[in-house]
Design a protein around this motif. Sequence first.
Motif, PDB file in Angstrom:
ATOM      1  N   GLY A  38     -14.769   4.098  10.737  1.00 25.52           N
ATOM      2  CA  GLY A  38     -13.554   4.905  10.673  1.00 25.52           C
ATOM      3  C   GLY A  38     -13.524   6.009  11.711  1.00 25.52           C
ATOM      4  N   LYS A  62     -18.433  10.234   3.529  1.00 28.33           N
ATOM      5  CA  LYS A  62     -17.020   9.830   3.542  1.00 28.33           C
ATOM      6  C   LYS A  62     -16.095  10.963   3.112  1.00 28.33           C
ATOM      7  N   ARG A 114     -12.787  11.893   5.244  1.00 30.07           N
ATOM      8  CA  ARG A 114     -11.458  11.828   4.635  1.00 30.07           C
ATOM      9  C   ARG A 114     -10.720  13.150   4.761  1.00 30.07           C
ATOM     10  N   GLU A 156      -8.088  10.271  -4.944  1.00 34.33           N
ATOM     11  CA  GLU A 156      -9.179   9.315  -4.737  1.00 34.33           C
ATOM     12  C   GLU A 156      -9.307   8.422  -5.963  1.00 34.33           C
ATOM     13  N   GLY A 182      -5.239   1.417   6.649  1.00 37.82           N
ATOM     14  CA  GLY A 182      -6.666   1.295   6.381  1.00 37.82           C
ATOM     15  C   GLY A 182      -7.459   1.952   7.492  1.00 37.82           C
ATOM     16  N   ASP A 223     -11.885   2.485   4.011  1.00 38.11           N
ATOM     17  CA  ASP A 223     -10.893   3.154   3.161  1.00 38.11           C
ATOM     18  C   ASP A 223      -9.527   2.492   3.270  1.00 38.11           C
ATOM     19  N   TYR A 231      -5.623   3.099   2.044  1.00 35.99           N
ATOM     20  CA  TYR A 231      -4.695   4.085   1.496  1.00 35.99           C
ATOM     21  C   TYR A 231      -3.524   3.356   0.855  1.00 35.99           C
ATOM     22  N   VAL A 279      -6.694   6.893  -2.074  1.00 38.34           N
ATOM     23  CA  VAL A 279      -7.576   6.180  -1.164  1.00 38.34           C
ATOM     24  C   VAL A 279      -8.630   5.434  -1.975  1.00 38.34           C
ATOM     25  N   LEU A 280      -8.876   4.200  -1.591  1.00 41.00           N
ATOM     26  CA  LEU A 280      -9.853   3.343  -2.249  1.00 41.00           C
ATOM     27  C   LEU A 280     -10.924   2.952  -1.256  1.00 41.00           C
ATOM     28  N   ASP A 281     -12.187   3.149  -1.603  1.00 41.70           N
ATOM     29  CA  ASP A 281     -13.297   2.645  -0.797  1.00 41.70           C
ATOM     30  C   ASP A 281     -13.435   1.160  -1.114  1.00 41.70           C
TER      31      ASP A 281
END
Length: 286
Positions: free
Chosen positions: A99, A133, A137, A195, A212, A216, A218, A233-235
Amino acid sequence: MLPAGKRLAFAALGERRCLGVWRAGRWIVCPYAAVLDGASARDQCARCAQLDRSRSVAADTMADDPRPYGVYLAYFGPGLLKVGITAIGRGPARLVEQGAVAYAWLGRGPLMAARRAEALLGSALAVPDRFGKAAKRAARGALPPAPERVAELARLHDAACGLAGWPETLTPVEFACTDHTELFGLDRIPGEVAELGGLTSGAEIVGEVLTGVGADVYLRLAGAEEAGGVVAVLDARMLSGWVLGAATGRTTTVPLRSAVRGAGERQAPRRDQQEHRQAGRQEGLF
C-alpha cells in the motif's frame, strides 16, 4: 478483482482454517487442520508459519537466493518512509501489496548486498523497514500534494546515496518517483473511516467497493438506516482461510471498530529516529 462500484454480499461459513505451506510450486495442506483466530491477518498456524520461515528471504533463511534484488524507499505519508528489498523479477508488486503511496528505487544487486544497504539506512539514518497498518491508514486520509511527497522521497534518496559504507556490488539507481494515487484511487478515501473487526462464523459483509489499497478494501456499507453511508476498511487478509458464501441479509453484521481519522493521528517518529535525523541535518544529509 474488486473495482470501484462492485457490490459485495458474502458470509463467513464454518471455521477459519490454516492455509498450510507453499513448497515446490504447490500448496501443502496444513496437517493439523488448525483453526485460526478470525481477527488476525495471519492465515497460517504457528507450526506452518515456522516451516514457511525455515526458507524465507524475509526471515533471512534463504541467503543463497541467486536472484537479483532491488532496494526501494516507500512513502506512506509525511514522515512515514521506509526502506525495503524485493526481487527484481517481481517489479513493483511488493510496493503495491504494502500500500505504498509512492516509491523510488535506490539500488540493485545481489540479495546480501541489498540486505546490507537496508541495514545501513536503518543504522545511519534511522529509516525503519516497516510500519503498522494503523499508521498507514491514518496517513491516507491526510496526504499532502504529490510534489511534497516526491520532494520528501528525493531528500531521503539523496541522503542514502551519500552514505559511507555503500555495498560495492549494489548498483545505485537514479531517483525517479512512482506515485500510486490513481492506481489506489486515494481521492475516494474520506477523511474518517470506520474499521471492520474480525469475522466469526455466520458474519456477513454487505456493501459497495470504493477502492483498494494493498490488502485494505474500502467499502460503503449497506444496511440499516443508522449504518447506511458508513465507509469502513477491511483487511482482506482476514478473509483467508474462511469458506465464503452468499449473504442472506442486507446488512453488515461484522462489528465496527473506532474510526480511523486522517488528521492528527500520524505515528510520531521514535526518539532515536529523531536524533538520527537531526544528526543527518547537521551533516547536510537532509
